[in-house]
Write an enzyme that holds these catalytic residues in place. Structure first.
Site, PDB file in Angstrom:
ATOM      1  N   HIS A  46       0.843  -1.206   0.000  1.00 22.97           N
ATOM      2  CA  HIS A  46       0.000   0.000   0.000  1.00 22.97           C
ATOM      3  C   HIS A  46       0.872   1.248   0.000  1.00 22.97           C
ATOM      4  CE1 HIS A  46       1.248  -0.377   4.144  1.00 22.97           C
ATOM      5  NE2 HIS A  46       0.939   0.896   4.332  1.00 22.97           N
ATOM      6  N   ASP A  55       0.677   5.051   2.102  1.00 25.69           N
ATOM      7  CA  ASP A  55      -0.057   5.555   3.264  1.00 25.69           C
ATOM      8  C   ASP A  55      -1.109   6.584   2.858  1.00 25.69           C
ATOM      9  OD1 ASP A  55       1.342   3.947   4.992  1.00 25.69           O
ATOM     10  OD2 ASP A  55       2.900   5.452   5.338  1.00 25.69           O
ATOM     11  N   HIS A  78       4.743   0.093  -0.031  1.00 21.50           N
ATOM     12  CA  HIS A  78       5.517  -0.619   0.980  1.00 21.50           C
ATOM     13  C   HIS A  78       4.664  -1.680   1.655  1.00 21.50           C
ATOM     14  CE1 HIS A  78       3.606   2.772   3.046  1.00 21.50           C
ATOM     15  NE2 HIS A  78       3.652   2.062   4.152  1.00 21.50           N
ATOM     16  N   ARG A 102       5.934   7.086  13.447  1.00 23.91           N
ATOM     17  CA  ARG A 102       5.717   7.520  12.052  1.00 23.91           C
ATOM     18  C   ARG A 102       5.149   8.926  12.004  1.00 23.91           C
ATOM     19  NH1 ARG A 102       1.275   4.740   8.199  1.00 23.91           N
ATOM     20  NH2 ARG A 102       0.156   6.699   8.407  1.00 23.91           N
TER      21      ARG A 102
HETATM   22 FE   LIG Z   1       2.106   2.025   5.726  1.00 28.61          FE
END
Ligand SMILES: [Fe+2]
Length: 298
Positions: free
Chosen positions: A104, A106, A273, A289
């Site tokens: 996917h 983000d 990723h 993140r």
């Molecule tokens: Fe992700």
């Protein structure tokens, strides 16, 4: 002066010579940004940064998102999403445990999908001297460029639906099946209807143009794409599968083996990723993140 060393054929580079705990001049930041957009994934080793310093550094690329999973935000730093398998003393997950088992990019399901994400490794799981929990990346620009001309033509003008509801439903189903087989059990709350409604489905072009580099890439993924607009379901599924399988061919990939102290950035417009869940407690993994907002995909 920074040094940029390419690590993958199409994607990935290590940047050395920068201490991200210190203020960076505009000139050094511009060099980092250029290396980032040229290489799609870049990482810095041995960084000792606080959550505030991570926020400060990544904010130079744009507006930071606050993730829809409120319960996974770092207390005091709502821009940081905790990605971890750790539990608090009541046995509740301290962060997103299961972020990314499918390929996917983000927040691709948002109207303004993410430009880039940055992940800082606080703790990495190590077993018998080997680090587990690698993250795999694939270049969707290289994948697009390698398509036969006829397929490029076919995809031109086609749109796909990116759906957070589709993703969470699919992920919950896979978690249930895995637990039923006696595999990993993930403690995770399914989003509330209110959270799901805050991110309605969006249509985006399958072939998008990068807002900074102008390169074309494939903006479709197995996690978030629920359908291709205007195609009958069977044809939509078949085309989605074909493109997604092409995109993750080994030659387009770079697999990152983490070290504690890594700060790694990936471009959500030109890379996908996927997490590798080959570890479990008592092996600990803790990552922070930050995610920079992008622009509407065109
Ligand atoms: Fe992700």
């Amino acid at each position: 002066m920074i040094t940029v060393t390419r690590v993958g054929k199409h994607i990935g580079a290590e940047i050395s010579g920068a201490d991200l705990s210190q203020p960076l001049s505009d000139d050094v930041f511009a060099q980092i940004a250029k290396a980032f957009f040229d290489n799609e994934v870049v990482f810095f080793r041995n960084q000792k940064i606080t959550p505030a310093q991570q926020v400060e550094f990544t904010r130079r690329f744009g507006i930071l998102e606050q993730h829809v999973r409120k319960e996974s935000r770092l207390p005091g730093h709502p821009e940081i999403l905790v990605v971890s398998n750790l539990l608090d003393d009541k046995g509740n997950a301290i962060g997103a445990q299961d972020a990314g088992r499918f390929w996917h990019s983000d927040l691709s399901y948002k109207k303004e999908p993410s430009l880039l994400s940055a992940l800082y490794a606080v703790e990495v799981p190590v077993k018998d001297g080997q680090v587990l929990g690698d993250t795999s990346f694939t270049s969707t620009t290289a994948a697009y460029e390698a398509l036969p001309e006829a397929m490029k033509q076919r995809l031109q003008g086609l749109k796909n639906v990116h759906s957070y509801r589709y993703y969470r439903t699919k992920n919950a189903q896979v978690q249930k099946e895995e637990a039923a087989r006696g595999g990993r059990v993930v403690q995770e709350h399914f989003p509330t209807e209110e959270q799901l409604k805050s991110v309605p489905d969006v249509e985006a072009p399958i072939v998008r143009t990068h807002p900074v580099t102008g390169r074309k890439s494939l903006f479709i993924n197995e996690a978030h794409t629920s359908a291709i607009v205007g195609l009958p379901p069977a044809e939509s599924e078949a085309l989605k599968k074909e493109i997604c399988e092409h995109t993750i061919k080994p030659e387009f990939q770079y697999r990152h083996r983490w070290q504690a102290g890594d700060l790694l950035l990936w471009d959500n417009c030109s890379a996908l990723h996927k997490a590798n869940f080959d570890y479990d407690l008592p092996l600990r993994r803790l990552m922070y993140r930050t995610t920079v907002r992008g622009s509407v995909a065109v």
